[in-house]
Write an enzyme that holds these catalytic residues in place. Structure first.
Site, PDB file in Angstrom:
ATOM      1  N   ASP A   1       0.854  -1.184   0.000  1.00  0.00           N
ATOM      2  CA  ASP A   1       0.000   0.000   0.000  1.00  0.00           C
ATOM      3  C   ASP A   1       0.890   1.232   0.000  1.00  0.00           C
ATOM      4  O   ASP A   1       1.992   1.214   0.564  1.00  0.00           O
ATOM      5  CB  ASP A   1      -0.926   0.018   1.218  1.00  0.00           C
ATOM      6  CG  ASP A   1      -2.117   0.939   1.015  1.00  0.00           C
ATOM      7  OD1 ASP A   1      -3.227   0.443   0.724  1.00  0.00           O
ATOM      8  OD2 ASP A   1      -1.947   2.177   1.143  1.00  0.00           O
TER       9      ASP A   1
ATOM     10  N   CYS B   1     -14.717  -0.589  -7.130  1.00  0.00           N
ATOM     11  CA  CYS B   1     -15.735  -0.133  -6.173  1.00  0.00           C
ATOM     12  C   CYS B   1     -16.400   1.164  -6.620  1.00  0.00           C
ATOM     13  O   CYS B   1     -16.998   1.873  -5.815  1.00  0.00           O
ATOM     14  CB  CYS B   1     -15.115   0.043  -4.784  1.00  0.00           C
ATOM     15  SG  CYS B   1     -13.785   1.269  -4.713  1.00  0.00           S
TER      16      CYS B   1
END
Length: 407
Positions: free
Chosen positions: A261, A351
């Site tokens: 990340d 998403c």
């Protein structure tokens, strides 16, 4: 209508009438042809097409979505009992679709999908995290919080704090302030941190500082599905955030997981969650830009991973950027497919509501073509059922999730 009603009447266009009759709850400002009076923003108005009553909703001239319909029953009286019934209906649905311990951390109210426009309520054990994105709901929040806690108490669920996470940009379009903090109507702990268990994996959820309402509950069963095939695999978990996909994979027997990340804060939280589960020896954490990380793996012909999970943030939040988002989705999936050996596995998702199912599938399929690979579909999934999809409200369908074998 035969009965007299106390609300200002809003006349709408024939185009809006068709959408409303199909069950869509939004009326845009340009679709209102006249008002019988001057409503205050946040007031309830009646929606009419000619002489035909269509429903009642919250009015707000500040918003492009000027009316948000929440009732289609002309006998409804919008008092405390009405809102308690709405809340009870939402809780009853969750008890059915999120049975047992899954009810302990789930979305209790999902806005328009629960006929409570702009209201999001997530449960993390005994704490509630709330986001309000409509002025009408903001004006009645004291009533809503009261009936919500009453309804939960009646189910044997104690509420020890309501944290308001009202920082969403949409609030500014509604003329609302941005803020976060404990709702002072109830006792609450000193810190907005909850200890939860999901799919057997334990987490400390930082409601105050975490993204959205604290945790991405909508991927609950997708994480479970992805982890089912992780046993003995060497997994690359991209965009790991708090580490949930990687943790699920390790918990279910992955040989090793590398979680990546760009946020050092997210990596720190993910490491803490790994320690909480005794999985630190099975997961390596890398703070890096995922696109650059995948590019380097491709450049060096690194073939050490046989399972890659892609859970990126939304690449688009408007129709104007859909094309560039599609290129982004294609790029990360193409890189992943080139890195995987033939017979490897790929879990990938989007998403964004604006990146529709067909557009996302087109991007992934195009990536497979350019990579010279075929995709054997294992599962096609969407958001967990506590984030319900209304077929007559396409905006409620946003999460697309696929698991493939790449051959």
């Amino acid at each position: 209508m035969k009965t007299s009603r106390p609300y200002i009447r809003a006349q709408i266009t024939s185009k809006a009438e068709k959408a409303v009759k199909r069950g869509h709850p939004w009326v845009y400002g340009e679709e209102i042809t006249s008002l019988s009076g001057t409503p205050q923003n946040g007031d309830i108005v009646d929606v009419f097409a000619g002489n035909s009553w269509q429903g009642s909703g919250f009015y707000n001239s500040n918003s492009k979505i000027t009316i948000r319909i929440f009732s289609r029953n002309s006998n409804d009286v919008f008092d405390e009992s009405f809102w308690k019934r709405r809340v009870q209906y939402a809780i009853s649905y969750r008890k059915t679709v999120m049975p047992g311990d899954d009810l302990r951390c789930c979305r209790l109210i999902h806005g328009e999908a629960d006929q409570m426009p702009g209201l999001t309520v997530d449960r993390y054990e005994d704490l509630l995290s709330v986001e309000i994105a409509s002025l009408g709901m903001e004006k009645i929040k004291d009533t809503v919080y009261k009936v919500l806690t009453e309804a939960l108490n009646e189910q044997g669920i104690e509420v020890n704090g309501i944290y308001e996470k009202n920082e969403i940009a949409l609030r500014t379009k509604e003329g609302l302030d941005l803020y976060k903090g404990w709702y002072e109507g109830y006792d609450h702990p000193d810190y907005a941190v909850a200890a939860i268990t999901e799919n057997g994996v334990r987490y400390h959820v930082d409601i105050e500082n975490g993204q959205k309402t604290g945790f991405f509950l909508d991927q609950k069963y997708n994480r479970q599905a992805a982890a089912r095939i992780a046993k003995d695999k060497t997994v690359l978990d991209c965009f790991t955030h708090t580490g949930s996909f990687g943790l699920n994979a390790a918990y279910m027997g992955a040989k090793h997981v590398t979680s990546v990340d760009i946020s050092d804060t997210a990596i720190m939280m993910a490491k803490e969650n790994a320690e909480l589960n005794g999985l630190t020896d099975k997961i390596t954490y890398e703070c890096a830009d995922v696109f650059e990380y995948l590019t380097e793996l491709e450049r060096t012909k690194n073939r050490s991973f046989d399972y890659i999970i892609l859970d990126p943030p939304a690449f688009t939040k408007s129709r104007d950027t859909v094309d560039s988002a599609g290129r982004g989705y294609k790029e990360i999936n193409l890189k992943a497919m080139k890195i995987l050996p033939r017979g490897g596995y790929l879990a990938t998702c989007s998403c964004s509501h604006f990146m529709t199912e067909s557009l996302f599938e087109k991007a992934v399929n195009s990536a497979a073509y350019d990579a010279g690979r075929s995709l054997r579909q294992i599962e096609k999934r969407t958001q967990a059922p506590d984030h319900p999809i209304l077929w007559n409200v396409p905006e409620t369908y946003y999460l697309k999730f696929y698991i493939f074998q790449v051959i």
